[in-house]
Scaffold this motif. Structure first.
Motif, PDB file in Angstrom:
ATOM      1  N   ALA A   1      -5.311  74.961  60.062  1.00  0.00           N
ATOM      2  CA  ALA A   1      -6.718  75.396  60.055  1.00  0.00           C
ATOM      3  C   ALA A   1      -7.081  76.061  58.729  1.00  0.00           C
ATOM      4  O   ALA A   1      -8.172  75.832  58.183  1.00  0.00           O
ATOM      5  CB  ALA A   1      -6.961  76.354  61.218  1.00  0.00           C
ATOM      6  N   LEU A   2      -6.174  76.878  58.209  1.00  0.00           N
ATOM      7  CA  LEU A   2      -6.460  77.555  56.946  1.00  0.00           C
ATOM      8  C   LEU A   2      -6.637  76.572  55.795  1.00  0.00           C
ATOM      9  O   LEU A   2      -7.532  76.722  54.954  1.00  0.00           O
ATOM     10  CB  LEU A   2      -5.334  78.542  56.617  1.00  0.00           C
ATOM     11  CG  LEU A   2      -5.414  79.922  57.278  1.00  0.00           C
ATOM     12  CD1 LEU A   2      -4.179  80.727  56.964  1.00  0.00           C
ATOM     13  CD2 LEU A   2      -6.671  80.662  56.854  1.00  0.00           C
ATOM     14  N   SER A   3      -5.788  75.545  55.755  1.00  0.00           N
ATOM     15  CA  SER A   3      -5.886  74.556  54.671  1.00  0.00           C
ATOM     16  C   SER A   3      -7.193  73.782  54.737  1.00  0.00           C
ATOM     17  O   SER A   3      -7.784  73.444  53.702  1.00  0.00           O
ATOM     18  CB  SER A   3      -4.693  73.593  54.728  1.00  0.00           C
ATOM     19  OG  SER A   3      -4.692  72.864  55.941  1.00  0.00           O
TER      20      SER A   3
ATOM     21  N   GLN B   1     -10.061  76.012  53.481  1.00  0.00           N
ATOM     22  CA  GLN B   1     -10.014  76.255  52.042  1.00  0.00           C
ATOM     23  C   GLN B   1     -10.088  74.979  51.210  1.00  0.00           C
ATOM     24  O   GLN B   1      -9.920  75.025  49.997  1.00  0.00           O
ATOM     25  CB  GLN B   1      -8.723  77.010  51.704  1.00  0.00           C
ATOM     26  CG  GLN B   1      -8.627  78.380  52.371  1.00  0.00           C
ATOM     27  CD  GLN B   1      -7.233  78.983  52.278  1.00  0.00           C
ATOM     28  OE1 GLN B   1      -6.305  78.330  51.793  1.00  0.00           O
ATOM     29  NE2 GLN B   1      -7.091  80.218  52.735  1.00  0.00           N
ATOM     30  N   SER B   2     -10.338  73.837  51.852  1.00  0.00           N
ATOM     31  CA  SER B   2     -10.316  72.551  51.164  1.00  0.00           C
ATOM     32  C   SER B   2     -11.633  72.269  50.453  1.00  0.00           C
ATOM     33  O   SER B   2     -12.673  72.893  50.724  1.00  0.00           O
ATOM     34  CB  SER B   2     -10.019  71.431  52.160  1.00  0.00           C
ATOM     35  OG  SER B   2     -11.079  71.316  53.106  1.00  0.00           O
TER      36      SER B   2
ATOM     37  N   GLU C   1     -13.216  69.494  50.829  1.00  0.00           N
ATOM     38  CA  GLU C   1     -14.074  68.851  51.816  1.00  0.00           C
ATOM     39  C   GLU C   1     -14.896  69.883  52.584  1.00  0.00           C
ATOM     40  O   GLU C   1     -16.052  69.630  52.945  1.00  0.00           O
ATOM     41  CB  GLU C   1     -13.223  68.026  52.791  1.00  0.00           C
ATOM     42  CG  GLU C   1     -12.612  66.763  52.202  1.00  0.00           C
ATOM     43  CD  GLU C   1     -11.361  67.037  51.402  1.00  0.00           C
ATOM     44  OE1 GLU C   1     -10.808  66.073  50.833  1.00  0.00           O
ATOM     45  OE2 GLU C   1     -10.922  68.213  51.354  1.00  0.00           O
ATOM     46  N   MET C   2     -14.298  71.063  52.825  1.00  0.00           N
ATOM     47  CA  MET C   2     -15.048  72.101  53.521  1.00  0.00           C
ATOM     48  C   MET C   2     -16.167  72.650  52.636  1.00  0.00           C
ATOM     49  O   MET C   2     -17.267  72.963  53.137  1.00  0.00           O
ATOM     50  CB  MET C   2     -14.107  73.235  53.944  1.00  0.00           C
ATOM     51  CG  MET C   2     -14.781  74.350  54.722  1.00  0.00           C
ATOM     52  SD  MET C   2     -15.587  73.773  56.261  1.00  0.00           S
ATOM     53  CE  MET C   2     -14.141  73.448  57.275  1.00  0.00           C
ATOM     54  N   LYS C   3     -15.917  72.749  51.336  1.00  0.00           N
ATOM     55  CA  LYS C   3     -16.989  73.186  50.434  1.00  0.00           C
ATOM     56  C   LYS C   3     -18.158  72.212  50.468  1.00  0.00           C
ATOM     57  O   LYS C   3     -19.331  72.611  50.503  1.00  0.00           O
ATOM     58  CB  LYS C   3     -16.446  73.315  49.019  1.00  0.00           C
ATOM     59  CG  LYS C   3     -15.426  74.430  48.832  1.00  0.00           C
ATOM     60  CD  LYS C   3     -14.941  74.489  47.383  1.00  0.00           C
ATOM     61  CE  LYS C   3     -13.887  75.592  47.208  1.00  0.00           C
ATOM     62  NZ  LYS C   3     -13.388  75.645  45.811  1.00  0.00           N
ATOM     63  N   THR C   4     -17.835  70.931  50.478  1.00  0.00           N
ATOM     64  CA  THR C   4     -18.884  69.910  50.563  1.00  0.00           C
ATOM     65  C   THR C   4     -19.632  70.005  51.883  1.00  0.00           C
ATOM     66  O   THR C   4     -20.868  69.881  51.932  1.00  0.00           O
ATOM     67  CB  THR C   4     -18.272  68.510  50.410  1.00  0.00           C
ATOM     68  OG1 THR C   4     -17.523  68.435  49.194  1.00  0.00           O
ATOM     69  CG2 THR C   4     -19.337  67.441  50.425  1.00  0.00           C
ATOM     70  N   PHE C   5     -18.895  70.245  52.972  1.00  0.00           N
ATOM     71  CA  PHE C   5     -19.532  70.372  54.286  1.00  0.00           C
ATOM     72  C   PHE C   5     -20.500  71.555  54.299  1.00  0.00           C
ATOM     73  O   PHE C   5     -21.612  71.461  54.844  1.00  0.00           O
ATOM     74  CB  PHE C   5     -18.458  70.539  55.361  1.00  0.00           C
ATOM     75  CG  PHE C   5     -19.003  70.716  56.749  1.00  0.00           C
ATOM     76  CD1 PHE C   5     -19.334  69.616  57.522  1.00  0.00           C
ATOM     77  CD2 PHE C   5     -19.220  71.991  57.285  1.00  0.00           C
ATOM     78  CE1 PHE C   5     -19.852  69.772  58.798  1.00  0.00           C
ATOM     79  CE2 PHE C   5     -19.725  72.151  58.550  1.00  0.00           C
ATOM     80  CZ  PHE C   5     -20.041  71.039  59.315  1.00  0.00           C
ATOM     81  N   ARG C   6     -20.089  72.677  53.733  1.00  0.00           N
ATOM     82  CA  ARG C   6     -20.963  73.856  53.722  1.00  0.00           C
ATOM     83  C   ARG C   6     -22.228  73.609  52.892  1.00  0.00           C
ATOM     84  O   ARG C   6     -23.303  74.143  53.203  1.00  0.00           O
ATOM     85  CB  ARG C   6     -20.199  75.059  53.173  1.00  0.00           C
ATOM     86  CG  ARG C   6     -19.117  75.588  54.115  1.00  0.00           C
ATOM     87  CD  ARG C   6     -18.641  76.958  53.675  1.00  0.00           C
ATOM     88  NE  ARG C   6     -17.643  77.488  54.599  1.00  0.00           N
ATOM     89  CZ  ARG C   6     -16.333  77.495  54.358  1.00  0.00           C
ATOM     90  NH1 ARG C   6     -15.879  76.989  53.208  1.00  0.00           N
ATOM     91  NH2 ARG C   6     -15.503  77.997  55.224  1.00  0.00           N
TER      92      ARG C   6
ATOM     93  N   LYS D   1     -11.272  84.793  58.722  1.00  0.00           N
ATOM     94  CA  LYS D   1     -12.605  85.302  58.394  1.00  0.00           C
ATOM     95  C   LYS D   1     -12.871  85.232  56.889  1.00  0.00           C
ATOM     96  O   LYS D   1     -13.959  84.847  56.449  1.00  0.00           O
ATOM     97  CB  LYS D   1     -12.754  86.731  58.895  1.00  0.00           C
ATOM     98  CG  LYS D   1     -14.164  87.296  58.760  1.00  0.00           C
ATOM     99  CD  LYS D   1     -14.256  88.647  59.425  1.00  0.00           C
ATOM    100  CE  LYS D   1     -15.700  89.153  59.398  1.00  0.00           C
ATOM    101  NZ  LYS D   1     -16.208  89.365  58.036  1.00  0.00           N
ATOM    102  N   GLU D   2     -11.867  85.575  56.093  1.00  0.00           N
ATOM    103  CA  GLU D   2     -12.021  85.502  54.645  1.00  0.00           C
ATOM    104  C   GLU D   2     -12.185  84.070  54.160  1.00  0.00           C
ATOM    105  O   GLU D   2     -12.791  83.831  53.103  1.00  0.00           O
ATOM    106  CB  GLU D   2     -10.815  86.160  53.967  1.00  0.00           C
ATOM    107  CG  GLU D   2     -10.745  87.668  54.191  1.00  0.00           C
ATOM    108  CD  GLU D   2      -9.486  88.266  53.608  1.00  0.00           C
ATOM    109  OE1 GLU D   2      -8.572  87.471  53.245  1.00  0.00           O
ATOM    110  OE2 GLU D   2      -9.393  89.506  53.509  1.00  0.00           O
ATOM    111  N   ALA D   3     -11.655  83.107  54.929  1.00  0.00           N
ATOM    112  CA  ALA D   3     -11.794  81.696  54.565  1.00  0.00           C
ATOM    113  C   ALA D   3     -13.120  81.116  55.014  1.00  0.00           C
ATOM    114  O   ALA D   3     -13.389  79.932  54.755  1.00  0.00           O
ATOM    115  CB  ALA D   3     -10.644  80.886  55.157  1.00  0.00           C
ATOM    116  N   GLY D   4     -13.945  81.900  55.708  1.00  0.00           N
ATOM    117  CA  GLY D   4     -15.272  81.438  56.081  1.00  0.00           C
ATOM    118  C   GLY D   4     -15.481  81.166  57.543  1.00  0.00           C
ATOM    119  O   GLY D   4     -16.554  80.683  57.926  1.00  0.00           O
TER     120      GLY D   4
END
Length: 1029
Positions: free
Chosen positions: A951-953, A956-957, A959-964, A1000-1003
């Motif tokens: 979950a952490l990876s 922090q990926s 792809e998650m930045k793009t999703f946000r 939480k720190e990972a978003g």
């Protein structure tokens, strides 16, 4: 007697004397090994110079100091080859197994036999025609071949495949089966896999869970419901064997009135069928102990009891064991196989559809049998006040024995006291406890009904389907009243468990199958239930007891006199992968862990096992050998004379090029071995690492569970390649059944009417409260209500949904997740409806000061594959649903999101990899995703990543930045062992809270917590409400 043989026996006696002296002084293990490794300088008159300095044979040294298998060293082999009179003196005992899953039966037989022969002692050209032979072959063939190949071709194909080994197979028995058990030998162990003590003494390893450091000599394999062939080839020197087949009509029911000779003749064990060698030894071995291996057909069960009673009476010193033949489905008929080369009749190559085949083994053979009943004791210990024959009429609680047993089982974690928070002590349960303590006799069925009300949900569910009663086998409870404690000390079971055949509603009596037991008044009994967790402990306790007996004898200075050449294992069909909570090969792996030097493991999944729980008849008059309907039996095969046992790893180090099998090259042999390295193949994946999933094959069979028996309705049963694929197939079947009851058109009409009806509850907002809490700095914990989990089993002994909802809401839960899947998680649509009703009631009853005017939204967790399921969930009262991205094609995912919005439900998409997240970024439009769930679950086997890095990876990926960027307002949640996974905090201490801080720190805005609520500290308020860090 030849001089070489005479002198060698002199050396053997002298070596044994020195070992006895060493044992008497009880030196340290290191000193004992050093003594065994010293050369023996002995002067022998009239002896060749070659034998003036003789080192103690390595096989003797190894066998005297360990329980491992060992091969004949060069000195032994040279002596055997040069002196014909020593042909069988040191010939090792060997057992090798092989298997194949080739789709063609003949090809599978050839591969399985070739694999087994490769693990047998190598034979040179000089000995190829001078007596080398396979004394016994055991064959198991999957019933899935029925229809594509004739069962009558099995035995000829096996014999032909083994002709390359000396004289070939002399005796053979076997059957069809519903699942295979075999092993692959480790041909060339290295110093990296063998510890120093293993290289010197091959001692049994400790109980460490780190299997990579163990020196296992074989890799066990268990395959259920698949095409395949498994064989075991045995070399049994100085053992006379005789196979037989007996039909049901030939089994005498008047065995008590027949002479032993007449009885043996009636079942096919007459002397005229035996070889001349067997006939000559008959008189000398008349009273010797014998090993009898039986494989009956399922239809033979009615006559099996008479056959077992006959063996007990006319062969009282024999050890009888076996397993009932099985099939993958009830539409196939089991087949039995038999061959005996010692009988000069072509008809001795036989294939039978009924009866019982078996083999009697006499001479230098010793078998040790153990049985795992798989039954957990519940309740107290009772005395049988009234009963006769096979019926128990009245029982009374033995309070003293019950208290002793209860205290012992509490220490072991068996039947631990229930948590007050999880059990509602009603007047009925209090009455049941008071009634149980009454000393007045009461009907057995009535006591079972009262006891059932005090048990967990799982135990209650089992007792409603079947009633198991354990009868005391005699003796006092002593210092080890617990079943597990007795097994761990090697003492055997206290109670023999039987299933009740019938119960009388008139007088409350219970009756066992006729002839299975004889009830004695005054004897003790207990009630039992099937339980996978207890069964795991039982299997480990059995092998712990076996290991303890060996170690105890060594500490006391006794010489070990039994070294197994192999292990037979026969579990019933209900004790496979599903029973042990998805752990494939649990029992066979346990054997290899506790006896890492076992050369071979073989068996099959059967319809019932034959064996003895103890060596003597129990107090209830039941014979020592009986049929067990749901259990596993383990049989270790060795010799009485402590002869060497063979393992291919030892032989392969000294193998010569001219010792290869006739017609086989080394390349061919290595390719045969390589074909079985990856029998349990990984699930297919695409280029991005995602599972390749197939939809259910409509015309193929799927396993069904009826009472305690699992069977398939069609022979050509399809097998899922992963846990998710099997989950999807079961879900598709479930939806098909719903559609048969309520067509889709009717369901749509109900949804439209419900939306227009003002009396129906309006949908609740789930995403809004989450966003507000996250903006205020809270990490939202969404409690999940679910009964079970595929990776851990039942989460609570008592699942009281009303109590859970009340507790979670009172602790401040903003959202409730309700798992309504009935396939893997034990839920139902009614759970969603009841959870909504409970939250509404709590909101109405709450005071204005409690600020609970708006009840929490209900998130329905299920495997959604069809719009039909969304309509059902909306009618049940769900406000939001989860959609598993890894189980849906892109177009199906987009369509389901639209359908959910049309019925006013919010969609939370669950991802388990960055590839799935990338797919969302490319296919789902902005604003269409209400929420995202990042999971720690592995979809291939439905286990969890206990490190939490999955979950952490993802969080922090890139792809998650793009999703946000695309879905900036979408809250992100995490699920999968949150509250259990620990991480190191800034203070260096590991805790679940530190992992939550990392999320939480990972978003992450929050987490869906299920198991963490159960395993977390009781009363820890933070697990049940929103936190702020």
């Amino acid at each position: 007697m030849p001089s070489a043989l005479r002198n060698y026996r002199f050396l053997s006696v002298l070596t044994g004397t020195l070992l006895s002296i060493a044992s008497a002084f009880q030196p340290t293990p290191d000193a004992f090994r050093q003594l065994l490794s010293q050369p023996l300088k002995i002067s022998i008159p009239h002896q060749d110079a070659a034998f003036q300095s003789v080192k103690a044979p390595s096989t003797w040294a190894r066998s005297m100091s360990s329980s491992s298998s060992s091969s004949v060293d060069r000195f032994d082999q040279e002596l055997i080859n040069n002196d014909p009179s020593t042909e069988n003196l040191l010939r090792p005992q060997a057992m090798a197994s092989g298997y194949s899953q080739a789709m063609d039966m003949t090809e599978a037989i050839q591969q399985a036999v070739a694999m087994a022969i490769e693990a047998l002692p190598s034979i040179s050209k000089a000995t190829n025609d001078d007596g080398a032979q396979i004394d016994l072959a055991i064959v198991s063939v999957s019933s899935l071949y029925d229809g594509s190949a004739s069962p009558a071709t099995v035995v000829p194909a096996v014999l032909q495949a083994a002709n390359c080994y000396g004289k070939g197979i002399q005796h053979l028995i076997g059957s069809t089966c519903g699942g295979l058990i075999s092993s692959r030998p480790i041909m060339q162990p290295t110093t990296d896999t063998l510890s120093e003590s293993d290289k010197e003494a091959n001692e049994v390893d400790d109980d460490s869970d780190d299997t990579s450091s163990r020196s296992r000599m074989c890799v066990p394999v268990e395959q259920e419901g698949v095409p395949g062939v498994s064989v075991a080839l045995c070399i049994l020197p100085d053992v006379s064997l005789q196979t037989f087949h007996v039909a049901g009509d030939d089994v005498p029911d008047n065995y008590a009135r027949l002479s032993s000779e007449d009885w043996r003749n009636s079942i096919g064990l007459s002397d005229k069928d035996a070889s001349p060698q067997n006939a000559n030894k008959q008189s000398t071995q008349e009273h010797d102990s014998q090993a009898v291996f039986l494989i009956p057909s399922p239809a033979f069960s009615n006559d099996l009891d008479d056959l077992l009673r006959g063996f007990d009476m006319h062969l009282p010193r024999s050890t009888v064991f076996g397993a009932i033949a099985s099939t993958v489905s009830s539409l196939s008929r089991a087949r039995l196989f038999r061959h005996d080369a010692k009988i000069a009749e072509t008809s001795m190559i036989q294939t039978h559809a009924d009866g019982c085949v078996g083999v009697v083994m006499k001479g230098d053979i010793q078998v040790k049998t153990m049985i795992a009943q798989g039954a957990k004791p519940v309740g107290g210990v009772y005395q049988i006040v009234k009963g006769q024959e096979s019926t128990i009429s009245a029982i009374a609680l033995d309070e003293a024995s019950s208290e002793i047993v209860r205290q012992a089982e509490l220490l072991e974690g068996v039947n631990e006291d229930e948590d007050l928070d999880n059990i509602e002590y009603t007047g009925a349960s209090q009455m049941a406890q008071a009634y149980a303590k009454a000393r007045i006799p009461k009907p057995a069925l009535a006591e079972a009904n009262f006891l059932m009300k005090t048990l967990s949900d799982d135990d209650q569910a089992f007792m409603r389907k079947a009633l198991l009663v354990g009868l005391d086998q005699g003796g006092s409870l002593g210092r080890t009243p617990s079943e597990l404690a007795r097994l761990a000390e090697g003492k055997g079971h206290n109670f023999a468990v039987y299933q009740v055949a019938s119960a009388s509603m008139k007088d409350g009596s219970v009756t066992f199958p006729l002839g299975s037991v004889r009830i004695e008044q005054g004897s003790r009994m207990r009630f039992f239930v099937r339980d996978s967790t207890f069964s795991k402990k039982e299997v480990e306790a059995i092998w712990t007891g076996y290991k303890k007996r060996i170690l105890s004898a060594t500490v006391q200075g006794h010489k070990q006199d039994f070294y197994p050449a192999g292990c037979l294992m026969f579990p019933t069909l209900d004790r496979g992968n599903k029973f042990f909570q998805g752990k494939s090969g649990f029992e066979s792996t346990t054997i290899s862990q506790y006896i890492p030097t076992i050369p071979s493991i073989y068996g099959f999944f059967c319809n019932g096992i034959i064996g003895s729980l103890s060596s003597d008849n129990d107090a209830n008059g039941a014979s020592k050998t009986s049929l067990h309907g749901s259990a596993s039996t383990y049989i270790l095969i060795g010799s009485k004379s402590n002869r060497p046992t063979f393992h291919p790893a030892n032989d392969s180090l000294d193998v010569k090029s001219d010792q290869s099998l006739p017609g086989d090259t080394s390349d061919e042999k290595s390719s045969i071995s390589q074909a079985y390295v990856d029998v349990e193949k990984r699930a297919p994946r695409d280029s991005k690492g995602e599972l390749i999933l197939k939809r259910r094959e409509v015309h193929s069979g799927r396993a069904l569970t009826v009472s305690t028996v699992e069977w398939s309705v069609a022979e050509k049963a399809a097998l899922p390649s992963s846990a998710l694929e099997g989950f999807m197939w079961d879900k598709e079947t479930e939806v098909d059944r719903f559609r048969e009851r309520v067509p889709l058109a009717n369901l749509l009409s109900q949804c439209k009417l419900s939306a227009l009806d003002p009396s129906k509850p309006m949908p609740r907002d789930l995403i809004g409260p989450l966003k507000e809490a996250f903006k205020e700095g809270y990490f939202v914990v969404i409690p999940e209500c679910k009964r079970t989990d595929p990776s851990s089993g039942s989460l609570r002994k008592r699942y009281n949904l009303q109590n859970l909802v009340s507790e979670f809401v009172s602790k401040g839960a903003l959202v409730l997740s309700v798992n309504c899947d009935g396939v893997l998680f034990g839920g139902s649509l009614d759970d969603v409806t009841k959870a909504r009703e409970y939250t509404s009631s709590i909101a109405l009853e709450a005071s204005p000061l409690e600020n609970m005017s708006i009840p929490p939204a209900i998130l329905a967790s299920d495997l959604i594959l069809y719009p039909y399921q969304l309509y059902k969930l909306r009618l049940a009262g769900a406000d939001a649903v989860t959609l598993l991205v890894g189980s849906l094609a892109t177009k199906d995912l987009v369509y389901l999101i639209k359908i959910a919005k049309s019925v006013q439900m919010q969609s939370l998409l669950t991802v388990t990899s960055t590839a799935q997240l990338e797919n969302l970024n490319q296919s789902v439009a902005a604003g269409s995703v209400d929420g995202l769930i990042v999971s720690n679950r592995n979809l291939e086997d439905y286990s969890f990543d206990m490190t939490g890095l999955q979950a952490l990876s993802i969080l922090q990926s890139e792809e998650m930045k793009t999703f946000r960027n695309i879905h900036s307002e979408t809250p992100i949640l995490v699920e999968g062992r949150v509250g259990l996974i620990q991480a190191k905090g800034k203070d260096g201490e590991s805790s679940p809270k530190a992992y939550i801080i990392q999320l939480k720190e990972a978003g992450a805005a929050g987490a869906i917590v299920g198991g963490g609520l159960v395993s977390g500290p009781s009363g820890e308020k933070s697990w049940f409400q929103s936190f702020k860090f």
